[in-house]
Scaffold this motif. Sequence first.
Motif, short mmCIF file in Angstrom:
data_model
loop_
_atom_site.label_atom_id
_atom_site.label_comp_id
_atom_site.label_asym_id
_atom_site.label_seq_id
_atom_site.Cartn_x
_atom_site.Cartn_y
_atom_site.Cartn_z
N UNK A 33 78.68 -20.96 -9.04
CA UNK A 33 77.66 -21.79 -8.25
C UNK A 33 76.49 -21.81 -8.04
N UNK A 34 76.02 -20.57 -7.46
CA UNK A 34 74.69 -20.42 -7.20
C UNK A 34 73.77 -20.95 -8.12
N UNK A 35 73.79 -20.64 -9.74
CA UNK A 35 73.39 -20.95 -10.58
C UNK A 35 73.86 -21.76 -11.90
N UNK A 36 74.48 -22.76 -11.07
CA UNK A 36 75.33 -23.81 -11.85
C UNK A 36 75.58 -23.06 -13.28
N UNK A 37 76.18 -22.17 -13.63
CA UNK A 37 76.55 -21.79 -14.84
C UNK A 37 77.78 -20.89 -14.88
N UNK A 38 78.38 -20.68 -16.12
CA UNK A 38 79.33 -19.35 -16.21
C UNK A 38 78.76 -18.68 -16.41
N UNK A 39 79.16 -17.22 -15.80
CA UNK A 39 78.49 -16.05 -16.25
C UNK A 39 80.57 -14.99 -16.43
N UNK A 40 80.04 -14.25 -16.94
CA UNK A 40 81.05 -12.50 -16.86
C UNK A 40 81.32 -12.34 -16.11
N UNK A 41 82.89 -12.11 -15.16
CA UNK A 41 83.23 -11.93 -14.00
C UNK A 41 82.21 -10.36 -13.46
N UNK A 42 82.66 -9.29 -14.58
CA UNK A 42 81.34 -8.18 -13.69
C UNK A 42 79.54 -8.77 -13.14
N UNK A 43 78.87 -9.84 -14.60
CA UNK A 43 78.22 -9.83 -13.83
C UNK A 43 78.08 -10.92 -12.27
N UNK A 44 79.67 -11.54 -12.37
CA UNK A 44 79.79 -12.30 -11.26
C UNK A 44 80.05 -11.28 -9.41
N UNK A 45 81.15 -10.09 -10.39
CA UNK A 45 81.05 -9.04 -9.35
C UNK A 45 80.01 -8.55 -8.48
N UNK A 46 78.97 -8.19 -9.72
CA UNK A 46 77.29 -7.56 -9.00
C UNK A 46 76.64 -8.00 -8.76
N UNK A 47 76.63 -10.11 -8.83
CA UNK A 47 75.64 -10.28 -7.64
C UNK A 47 76.92 -10.62 -6.26
N UNK A 48 78.14 -11.18 -5.96
CA UNK A 48 78.88 -11.02 -4.66
C UNK A 48 78.32 -9.68 -3.88
N UNK A 49 78.35 -8.32 -4.81
CA UNK A 49 78.23 -6.80 -4.52
C UNK A 49 76.85 -7.14 -4.45
N UNK A 50 75.61 -7.43 -4.55
CA UNK A 50 74.11 -7.34 -4.31
C UNK A 50 73.81 -8.32 -3.23
N UNK A 51 74.77 -9.28 -2.91
CA UNK A 51 74.10 -10.52 -1.90
C UNK A 51 74.38 -9.75 -0.47
N UNK B 174 70.07 -3.25 -6.86
CA UNK B 174 70.72 -1.99 -6.88
C UNK B 174 71.69 -1.36 -5.90
N UNK B 175 71.81 -1.20 -5.03
CA UNK B 175 73.36 -0.94 -4.63
C UNK B 175 74.27 -1.70 -5.09
N UNK B 176 73.88 -2.83 -5.15
CA UNK B 176 74.90 -3.61 -5.76
C UNK B 176 75.59 -3.65 -6.97
#
Length: 382
Positions: A329-347, A352-354
């Motif tokens: 929802x933040x980018x209003x786009x479909x992404x891979x689950x792995x990318x979404x998982x990284x974004x959640x961890x990064x947030x 880098x830690x994410x």
Amino acid sequence: MPDATTTHSGRLPSLDILRGATVAMMILVNNPGSWSSVFGCLSHSAWDGCTPTDLVFPFFLFIVGASIRFAFRRYDWRLTRRTAAKILRRGAAIWIVGIAISKFPYYDFIAGEWSSWHDVRIMGVLPRIALCYSIGALLCLGLRSARRIALAALLLAAAYQTLVYALGDATLEGYFGSALDNALLGESHLYHGYRDAAGARVAFDPEGLAGTMTATVNVMLGYLAAMCMAGGSDGRLRMAAWGGTAIVAALALNGAIPINKPIWSASYALYTCGIAVVLWYWVSRLTDRDEGAGRVGNIFRVFGSNALFAYVLSTLIVKIVAQMRVWNGAHDALVSPYSRWWEMLAAATTPRIGSLLAALSLVALCWAVTWPLYKKRIFIKL
């Protein structure tokens, strides 16, 4: 009866631990949450130099060589038609698996088309392992004595380095191996991740054919180290001594022959083998005497007992997940689950830690799949 270097299980704890730690690092450094957010130590050197990440692949090849020594004990370490056929069959199997997973899942569900095999990368991590294993095993079993194997490894490294400077230089543009790979494999079948001075992508394969010469040296020196391990405490001390000597020699050569992973320079082979030897010595002191691997050691033994399976599994998981899509929802786009998982961890932390935590989660997932195999003593060999 097992010898002094093995336990009642027939496996050497220190070697399994070292192999397992190496595979865990292979999975970790190959699968960050985002390639734009990676700690420097978890990235390869741009060209010359050696980061901790640059130690991973040569360590694995060194361990392949050590494993050859233990695997062919039942054949009295002799090169016969039977052992040669066994070596070549396994080498071919590893190569085929490497090619097969390079294009997996074969149909690109995102693009809606079948994968093209016209640009399949012929070399790569598994194909290089296949070549180095086959060549190294044939040479070590054929030469038999430690002195002849050491001399052959030295000549192989010297011959390769001579070709590097006689037919070009040790730069991306002047490396002779690129011309060889282009001629024999074709530009479309090479890696295109490196850029020239102008910023354009070039056909250069860091796992190319020429560099396999010195990569095989890692296998041969691993075999020699395993021969030392069979000599008990005195053998281990000799092994540690020549490991330290190899590190010093490689650093002394670094001015004339830079330590360089992409072309796998002779100094790089010597340097990485020296570090692998010293680490193996200390791990063996802690674990081999009474099988006292400890909890941390046993965690790595899970990977070490099914090393190539764990590596292939990680690749397949990443490729399957890359074909899936979830809503961001933040980018209003479909992404891979792995990318979404990284974004959640990064947030929740930092980018880098994410990214590191995402990679560690993949390591943990592969470990969870491999653990039941370890408990049931199921060893999957390619």
